[in-house]
Design a protein around this motif. Structure first.
Motif, PDB file in Angstrom:
ATOM      1  N   UNK A  57       8.369  13.172  -4.330  1.00 21.60           N
ATOM      2  CA  UNK A  57       7.394  14.045  -4.967  1.00 21.60           C
ATOM      3  C   UNK A  57       5.994  13.511  -4.708  1.00 21.60           C
ATOM      4  N   UNK A  58       5.136  14.371  -4.166  1.00 22.92           N
ATOM      5  CA  UNK A  58       3.746  14.009  -3.956  1.00 22.92           C
ATOM      6  C   UNK A  58       2.931  14.260  -5.211  1.00 22.92           C
ATOM      7  N   UNK A  59       2.112  13.284  -5.603  1.00 18.53           N
ATOM      8  CA  UNK A  59       1.255  13.453  -6.774  1.00 18.53           C
ATOM      9  C   UNK A  59      -0.011  12.623  -6.584  1.00 18.53           C
ATOM     10  N   UNK A  60      -0.959  12.794  -7.505  1.00 23.73           N
ATOM     11  CA  UNK A  60      -2.208  12.035  -7.462  1.00 23.73           C
ATOM     12  C   UNK A  60      -2.006  10.671  -8.125  1.00 23.73           C
ATOM     13  N   UNK A  61      -2.816   9.717  -7.720  1.00 21.81           N
ATOM     14  CA  UNK A  61      -2.776   8.379  -8.311  1.00 21.81           C
ATOM     15  C   UNK A  61      -4.084   8.025  -9.012  1.00 21.81           C
ATOM     16  N   UNK A  62      -5.032   8.986  -9.088  1.00 21.77           N
ATOM     17  CA  UNK A  62      -6.380   8.633  -9.553  1.00 21.77           C
ATOM     18  C   UNK A  62      -6.892   9.529 -10.664  1.00 21.77           C
ATOM     19  N   UNK A  63      -6.008  10.292 -11.341  1.00 21.56           N
ATOM     20  CA  UNK A  63      -6.496  11.276 -12.297  1.00 21.56           C
ATOM     21  C   UNK A  63      -5.873  11.062 -13.681  1.00 21.56           C
ATOM     22  N   UNK A  64      -6.628  10.446 -14.594  1.00 22.89           N
ATOM     23  CA  UNK A  64      -6.113  10.140 -15.934  1.00 22.89           C
ATOM     24  C   UNK A  64      -5.571  11.377 -16.633  1.00 22.89           C
ATOM     25  N   UNK A  65      -4.398  11.214 -17.234  1.00 24.39           N
ATOM     26  CA  UNK A  65      -3.776  12.309 -17.966  1.00 24.39           C
ATOM     27  C   UNK A  65      -2.862  13.168 -17.124  1.00 24.39           C
ATOM     28  N   UNK A  66      -3.011  13.137 -15.796  1.00 25.10           N
ATOM     29  CA  UNK A  66      -2.233  14.013 -14.930  1.00 25.10           C
ATOM     30  C   UNK A  66      -1.463  13.251 -13.854  1.00 25.10           C
ATOM     31  N   UNK A  67      -2.132  12.385 -13.132  1.00 25.86           N
ATOM     32  CA  UNK A  67      -1.458  11.566 -12.134  1.00 25.86           C
ATOM     33  C   UNK A  67      -2.266  10.313 -11.894  1.00 25.86           C
ATOM     34  N   UNK A  68      -1.867   9.227 -12.532  1.00 30.09           N
ATOM     35  CA  UNK A  68      -2.613   7.982 -12.464  1.00 30.09           C
ATOM     36  C   UNK A  68      -1.639   6.831 -12.274  1.00 30.09           C
ATOM     37  N   UNK A  69      -1.928   5.950 -11.321  1.00 30.79           N
ATOM     38  CA  UNK A  69      -1.058   4.804 -11.096  1.00 30.79           C
ATOM     39  C   UNK A  69      -1.188   3.844 -12.271  1.00 30.79           C
ATOM     40  N   UNK A  70      -0.055   3.598 -12.944  1.00 29.50           N
ATOM     41  CA  UNK A  70      -0.058   2.795 -14.152  1.00 29.50           C
ATOM     42  C   UNK A  70       0.044   1.303 -13.887  1.00 29.50           C
ATOM     43  N   UNK A  71       0.083   0.533 -14.972  1.00 28.13           N
ATOM     44  CA  UNK A  71       0.108  -0.916 -14.879  1.00 28.13           C
ATOM     45  C   UNK A  71       1.366  -1.440 -14.207  1.00 28.13           C
ATOM     46  N   UNK A  72       2.443  -0.664 -14.280  1.00 28.49           N
ATOM     47  CA  UNK A  72       3.697  -1.073 -13.663  1.00 28.49           C
ATOM     48  C   UNK A  72       3.849  -0.505 -12.253  1.00 28.49           C
ATOM     49  N   UNK A  73       2.738  -0.085 -11.665  1.00 28.06           N
ATOM     50  CA  UNK A  73       2.710   0.419 -10.296  1.00 28.06           C
ATOM     51  C   UNK A  73       3.524   1.691 -10.130  1.00 28.06           C
ATOM     52  N   UNK A  74       3.614   2.477 -11.206  1.00 28.02           N
ATOM     53  CA  UNK A  74       4.271   3.775 -11.175  1.00 28.02           C
ATOM     54  C   UNK A  74       3.280   4.817 -11.684  1.00 28.02           C
ATOM     55  N   UNK A  75       3.263   6.012 -11.079  1.00 24.96           N
ATOM     56  CA  UNK A  75       2.340   7.044 -11.559  1.00 24.96           C
ATOM     57  C   UNK A  75       2.775   7.579 -12.918  1.00 24.96           C
ATOM     58  N   UNK A  76       1.797   8.025 -13.709  1.00 18.56           N
ATOM     59  CA  UNK A  76       2.074   8.585 -15.019  1.00 18.56           C
ATOM     60  C   UNK A  76       1.105   9.717 -15.291  1.00 18.56           C
ATOM     61  N   UNK A  77       1.526  10.672 -16.101  1.00 16.86           N
ATOM     62  CA  UNK A  77       0.672  11.802 -16.424  1.00 16.86           C
ATOM     63  C   UNK A  77       1.470  13.089 -16.515  1.00 16.86           C
TER      64      UNK A  77
END
Length: 294
Positions: A57-77
């Protein structure tokens, strides 16, 4: 289309918001239902992915709340949770998802090259993109807005940009907001483009640009993380329906995604509450009317 904008309370506001990062002091991301024995017609994308037991799945890694790379190196949002809901309906657990960073300007390309199976990445549906991608959804509707430094009292809306031709406006390459803002500029020299919005936020922080423009929901996340440095100004001046991109012509997969969204509105609401819903002032979203797949 019956649309309730989840960030109506933020539009036109200079309110400084707060966003609790997923896995931090905010709500934990909800458990995702994973189908035990899903059955699909042989040869469909759903059958192939379900049998493989994994999905890209392609997603963003730079957008808080929607697609952001978290502290555990996994995207969240929110986009990440929507991806998990769709994968779960095919019997694919979250730990079997391969997340692929997908900046705005490569979203079509990664689908055409077969690098991902679908894209959930704040992806506005428009006619130009429909020439290369089939869209499921929309699953969310936003409006383009402006973000400026907290002490900027000169720019209050897009109409002020022509009156301030020295003001630099930042957006991301290959995006609808970058195209939309051009009509408000004194010249194209005002526009600064980066591959990701995080670089625009950094440029605003250091005074290299005066304005960042994209969808209001994305900007609200940056405001939330900026420690009183940024604010939103003016009213949203476009309507941007976000969709889920799949390979052009894969109507069966598109229809499956739409059905999954329609059948999982409780999970949709929980996904929002645990991610972008942590933004102060955000309202609970309603799933927009889903468009026919074409």
């Amino acid at each position: 289309m019956p649309i309730k904008n989840p960030l109506t309370a933020l539009a036109g506001s200079v309110l400084i918001v707060t966003l609790a990062a997923c896995g931090g002091s905010g709500s934990a991301t909800p458990d995702v239902a994973v189908a035990e024995t899903p059955e699909f017609e042989s040869g469909t994308t759903m059958a192939e992915l379900s049998e493989a037991g994994s999905i890209r799945i392609g997603t963003k890694y730079d957008q808080p709340g929607f697609g952001l790379l978290g502290l555990e190196d996994e995207p969240e949002g929110f986009d990440v949770e929507i991806g998990k809901i769709i994968a779960g309906a095919m019997g694919i657990a979250p730990d079997k998802i391969e997340w692929v960073e997908t900046p705005s300007d490569v979203r079509e390309q990664v689908l055409e090259d077969g690098d991902v199976d679908m894209v959930v990445a704040t992806y506005t549906i428009n006619d130009e993109r429909k020439q290369r991608v089939t869209f499921a959804g929309p699953y969310y509707v936003v409006g383009q807005s402006l973000m400026v430094a907290a002490d900027n009292d000169t720019i209050e809306g897009p109409e002020d940009l022509k009156d301030n031709p020295d003001a630099k406006v930042c957006s991301a390459t290959g995006t609808a907001p970058a195209d939309n803002i051009e009509q408000y500029l004194a010249s194209k020299d005002q526009l600064v483009l980066f591959d990701v919005y995080e670089k625009c936020a950094d440029a605003l922080r250091t005074g290299q640009v005066d304005v960042v423009t994209t969808d209001n929901a994305i900007l609200a996340g940056f405001v939330a993380n900026a420690e009183d440095q940024f604010k939103l100004v003016g009213e949203p001046f476009t309507e941007e329906p976000w969709g889920i991109g799949v390979t052009k012509g894969d109507i069966e997969f598109c229809e499956f995604i739409n059905d999954t969204l329609a059948d999982n509105q409780d999970a949709y609401s929980k996904a929002w509450d645990s991610t972008a819903g942590q933004i102060e002032g955000a309202q609970d979203p309603e799933l927009p009317e889903l468009a026919p797949c074409a």
